[in-house]
Design an enzyme around this catalytic site. Structure first.
Site, PDB file in Angstrom:
ATOM      1  N   GLU A  72      70.932  52.984  43.438  1.00 13.33           N
ATOM      2  CA  GLU A  72      69.487  53.170  43.359  1.00 13.33           C
ATOM      3  C   GLU A  72      68.815  51.821  43.554  1.00 13.33           C
ATOM      4  O   GLU A  72      69.263  50.812  42.998  1.00 13.33           O
ATOM      5  CB  GLU A  72      69.089  53.746  42.004  1.00 13.33           C
ATOM      6  CG  GLU A  72      69.602  55.161  41.826  1.00 13.33           C
ATOM      7  CD  GLU A  72      68.937  55.902  40.684  1.00 13.33           C
ATOM      8  OE1 GLU A  72      69.284  57.060  40.495  1.00 13.33           O
ATOM      9  OE2 GLU A  72      68.095  55.309  39.994  1.00 13.33           O
ATOM     10  N   CYS A  90      64.554  45.503  44.324  1.00 13.33           N
ATOM     11  CA  CYS A  90      65.400  45.513  43.124  1.00 13.33           C
ATOM     12  C   CYS A  90      66.689  46.255  43.489  1.00 13.33           C
ATOM     13  O   CYS A  90      66.641  47.419  43.896  1.00 13.33           O
ATOM     14  CB  CYS A  90      64.642  46.242  42.014  1.00 13.33           C
ATOM     15  SG  CYS A  90      65.607  46.465  40.531  1.00 13.33           S
ATOM     16  N   CYS A  97      76.322  51.808  34.122  1.00 13.39           N
ATOM     17  CA  CYS A  97      76.474  50.537  33.410  1.00 13.39           C
ATOM     18  C   CYS A  97      77.185  50.793  32.088  1.00 13.39           C
ATOM     19  O   CYS A  97      76.953  51.827  31.449  1.00 13.39           O
ATOM     20  CB  CYS A  97      75.105  49.914  33.148  1.00 13.39           C
ATOM     21  SG  CYS A  97      75.206  48.287  32.365  1.00 13.39           S
ATOM     22  N   CYS A 101      72.759  49.580  26.442  1.00 21.02           N
ATOM     23  CA  CYS A 101      71.498  49.171  25.812  1.00 21.02           C
ATOM     24  C   CYS A 101      70.702  50.417  25.415  1.00 21.02           C
ATOM     25  O   CYS A 101      70.524  51.339  26.224  1.00 21.02           O
ATOM     26  CB  CYS A 101      70.677  48.299  26.757  1.00 21.02           C
ATOM     27  SG  CYS A 101      71.565  46.814  27.271  1.00 21.02           S
ATOM     28  N   CYS A 104      67.680  51.909  27.592  1.00 19.76           N
ATOM     29  CA  CYS A 104      67.846  51.925  29.048  1.00 19.76           C
ATOM     30  C   CYS A 104      68.283  53.285  29.579  1.00 19.76           C
ATOM     31  O   CYS A 104      69.211  53.903  29.056  1.00 19.76           O
ATOM     32  CB  CYS A 104      68.873  50.864  29.435  1.00 19.76           C
ATOM     33  SG  CYS A 104      69.249  50.865  31.180  1.00 19.76           S
ATOM     34  N   GLY A 152      73.307  48.520  36.483  1.00 22.23           N
ATOM     35  CA  GLY A 152      74.473  47.665  36.303  1.00 22.23           C
ATOM     36  C   GLY A 152      74.157  46.304  35.728  1.00 22.23           C
ATOM     37  O   GLY A 152      73.027  45.837  35.758  1.00 22.23           O
ATOM     38  N   GLU A 153      75.212  45.696  35.180  1.00 21.87           N
ATOM     39  CA  GLU A 153      75.124  44.342  34.655  1.00 21.87           C
ATOM     40  C   GLU A 153      75.827  43.425  35.676  1.00 21.87           C
ATOM     41  O   GLU A 153      77.050  43.502  35.853  1.00 21.87           O
ATOM     42  CB  GLU A 153      75.807  44.284  33.275  1.00 21.87           C
ATOM     43  CG  GLU A 153      76.179  42.911  32.778  1.00 21.87           C
ATOM     44  CD  GLU A 153      75.019  41.905  32.763  1.00 21.87           C
ATOM     45  OE1 GLU A 153      73.865  42.297  32.586  1.00 21.87           O
ATOM     46  OE2 GLU A 153      75.304  40.710  32.966  1.00 21.87           O
ATOM     47  N   SER A 184      69.562  38.956  36.992  1.00 25.60           N
ATOM     48  CA  SER A 184      69.153  39.258  35.618  1.00 25.60           C
ATOM     49  C   SER A 184      70.375  39.744  34.836  1.00 25.60           C
ATOM     50  O   SER A 184      71.071  40.658  35.262  1.00 25.60           O
ATOM     51  CB  SER A 184      68.081  40.347  35.638  1.00 25.60           C
ATOM     52  OG  SER A 184      67.811  40.766  34.326  1.00 25.60           O
ATOM     53  N   SER A 212      67.960  38.961  29.744  1.00 31.44           N
ATOM     54  CA  SER A 212      67.368  40.101  29.069  1.00 31.44           C
ATOM     55  C   SER A 212      67.576  39.909  27.564  1.00 31.44           C
ATOM     56  O   SER A 212      68.630  40.242  27.026  1.00 31.44           O
ATOM     57  CB  SER A 212      68.092  41.356  29.583  1.00 31.44           C
ATOM     58  OG  SER A 212      67.385  42.496  29.289  1.00 31.44           O
ATOM     59  N   LEU A 213      66.594  39.350  26.882  1.00 27.14           N
ATOM     60  CA  LEU A 213      66.750  38.970  25.468  1.00 27.14           C
ATOM     61  C   LEU A 213      66.343  40.128  24.546  1.00 27.14           C
ATOM     62  O   LEU A 213      67.150  40.601  23.749  1.00 27.14           O
ATOM     63  CB  LEU A 213      65.900  37.726  25.177  1.00 27.14           C
ATOM     64  CG  LEU A 213      65.963  37.189  23.748  1.00 27.14           C
ATOM     65  CD1 LEU A 213      67.357  36.713  23.394  1.00 27.14           C
ATOM     66  CD2 LEU A 213      64.940  36.064  23.534  1.00 27.14           C
ATOM     67  N   ASN A 214      65.113  40.511  24.600  1.00 31.95           N
ATOM     68  CA  ASN A 214      64.610  41.736  23.942  1.00 31.95           C
ATOM     69  C   ASN A 214      64.605  41.779  22.423  1.00 31.95           C
ATOM     70  O   ASN A 214      64.330  42.839  21.840  1.00 31.95           O
ATOM     71  CB  ASN A 214      65.393  42.973  24.443  1.00 31.95           C
ATOM     72  CG  ASN A 214      65.354  43.071  25.935  1.00 31.95           C
ATOM     73  OD1 ASN A 214      64.307  42.855  26.534  1.00 31.95           O
ATOM     74  ND2 ASN A 214      66.478  43.365  26.558  1.00 31.95           N
ATOM     75  N   ASN A 287      58.998  51.088  28.852  1.00 32.27           N
ATOM     76  CA  ASN A 287      58.793  52.318  29.623  1.00 32.27           C
ATOM     77  C   ASN A 287      59.711  53.381  29.042  1.00 32.27           C
ATOM     78  O   ASN A 287      60.923  53.299  29.261  1.00 32.27           O
ATOM     79  CB  ASN A 287      59.172  52.101  31.092  1.00 32.27           C
ATOM     80  CG  ASN A 287      58.253  51.125  31.757  1.00 32.27           C
ATOM     81  OD1 ASN A 287      57.050  51.251  31.681  1.00 32.27           O
ATOM     82  ND2 ASN A 287      58.833  50.118  32.394  1.00 32.27           N
ATOM     83  N   CYS A 330      61.612  48.767  34.798  1.00 35.05           N
ATOM     84  CA  CYS A 330      62.754  48.141  34.134  1.00 35.05           C
ATOM     85  C   CYS A 330      63.504  49.095  33.191  1.00 35.05           C
ATOM     86  O   CYS A 330      62.895  49.761  32.363  1.00 35.05           O
ATOM     87  CB  CYS A 330      62.243  46.956  33.323  1.00 35.05           C
ATOM     88  SG  CYS A 330      63.538  46.089  32.474  1.00 35.05           S
TER      89      CYS A 330
END
Ligand code: SF4
Length: 354
Positions: A72, A90, A97, A101, A104, A152-153, A184, A212-214, A287, A330
């Site tokens: 995607e 993107c 993944c 998370c 996600c 994916g990471e 990222s 990606s801290l969050n 989101n 995201c």
């Protein structure tokens, strides 16, 4: 020969016994730049394009990569301060993944497989040459920036990701400047160090890093991002500090989730963590994924969090939410069809996203 997985040097090496180097390079350039497919020994073996969804000026598309699996990708217009805009692509580095998370969409698929460098480059090729451009008319979109923020990471498939960057920056091919490419990551220390090593090579010095801290502390981060249990914040922030300065400030992504990580105290903790780190704090209003336990944050809470960060002298900006309606923002990439094949329980912890 499928050239989407090769740099122009690698392509020339395959053919140099038969052709002069210059001719070979021009052939490579013709495939990448003009989508020339009429040559015997060079073509783009592009996976079939699946769905294309246009939401305002954001275009989301899939490529069918075999076994019923899809990549995607999203083409996003990025307005410039002085007017006009450019387009960012993107890309996905994996189908699904494994990081789990809690906020996600992709995490709900689990990991199905890594993508090859050719399958990553194919996402650029499709966007540049094959996706029907119903917005501007004609075919294909001019792509200025590439971000590895899709499914994916990237550090879990780093060899393919780095090779795809070699190909995408090739002067005979897509010729994307490394300064216009961002990887990222959720922040695997070894992965960040390997990317830093790669960025130390000639031609890649300005490759951007995004983390990606969050979360403001390990307790909250471990609840919403399982990776934090083995890679605590102090270690990943130290790895970010070691990233080459010439690449510019690291983008620190912070998905703001109501009731999870959005208090003023959380903001102060994040700013303290990032003190002395060359970075830009990027606030991303959450989101809601499908079946999300959390709503989107209120406008007031987003504005208040950013104002507090700025008051703390932290460089901070807000990322737009283009694509929310197309589920292309995201943490929201993921194919319903693929999820139907495999569903894993994701950790919702305190109740957040990356
Ligand atoms: S936010 Fe990124 S790393 Fe986390 S599960 Fe989603 S795709 Fe994977």
């Amino acid at each position: 020969m499928d050239v989407l997985g090769l740099t122009s040097d690698e392509f020339a090496q395959r053919l140099q016994s038969r052709r002069a180097r210059r001719e070979v390079m021009l052939k490579y350039a013709a495939v990448y730049r003009r989508d020339a497919q009429d040559m015997d020994d060079a073509r783009a073996d592009l996976p079939e394009i699946g769905k294309t969804i246009v939401d305002a000026e954001t275009v989301k598309f899939t490529l069918q990569v075999g076994g019923g699996l899809e990549t995607e990708s999203v083409i996003i217009p990025m307005p410039h301060t002085g007017g006009g805009f450019s387009r960012t692509l993107c890309v996905s580095s994996q189908v699904g993944c494994a990081m789990g998370c809690g906020f996600c969409e992709t995490a709900q698929m689990g990991l199905l497989r890594n993508l090859s460098a050719a399958e990553i480059v194919a996402q650029w090729f499709a966007a540049r040459h094959r996706i029907e451009n119903t917005i501007d008319g004609g075919h294909g979109f001019q792509i200025k920036n590439i971000v590895f923020m899709g499914m994916g990471e990237p550090t879990e498939n780093l060899d393919a990701v780095l090779h795809s960057i070699r190909i995408l920056t090739d002067h005979y091919g897509a010729s994307i400047a490394s300064s216009n490419i961002t990887i990222s990551t959720v922040g695997r220390v070894a992965g960040i160090q390997k990317i830093a090593e790669f960025a130390g090579q000639e031609g890649f010095h300005r490759l951007h890093l995004a983390l990606s801290l969050n979360a403001p502390n390990d307790e909250i981060r471990s609840q919403i991002m399982p990776i934090n249990k083995s890679e605590p914040i102090a270690d990943i922030v130290a790895a970010v500090r070691g990233y080459p300065e010439v690449a510019g400030p690291t983008c620190i992504e912070y998905v703001l989730i109501p009731g999870v990580n959005d208090s003023m105290e959380h903001c102060d903790q994040v700013c303290a963590l990032l003190k002395d780190v060359r970075c830009s704090l990027n606030i991303i209003p959450y989101n809601p994924r499908r079946n999300s336990p959390w709503p989107a944050p209120s406008e007031e809470s987003v504005v208040a969090f950013i104002a507090r960060a700025i008051a703390n002298k932290q460089f901070c900006k807000r990322r737009g939410t283009k694509g929310r309606c197309a589920m292309a923002a995201c943490g929201q990439l993921g194919s319903e069809a693929i999820r139907a094949r495999k569903f894993v329980q994701v950790h919702s912890g305190v109740g957040v996203q990356s």
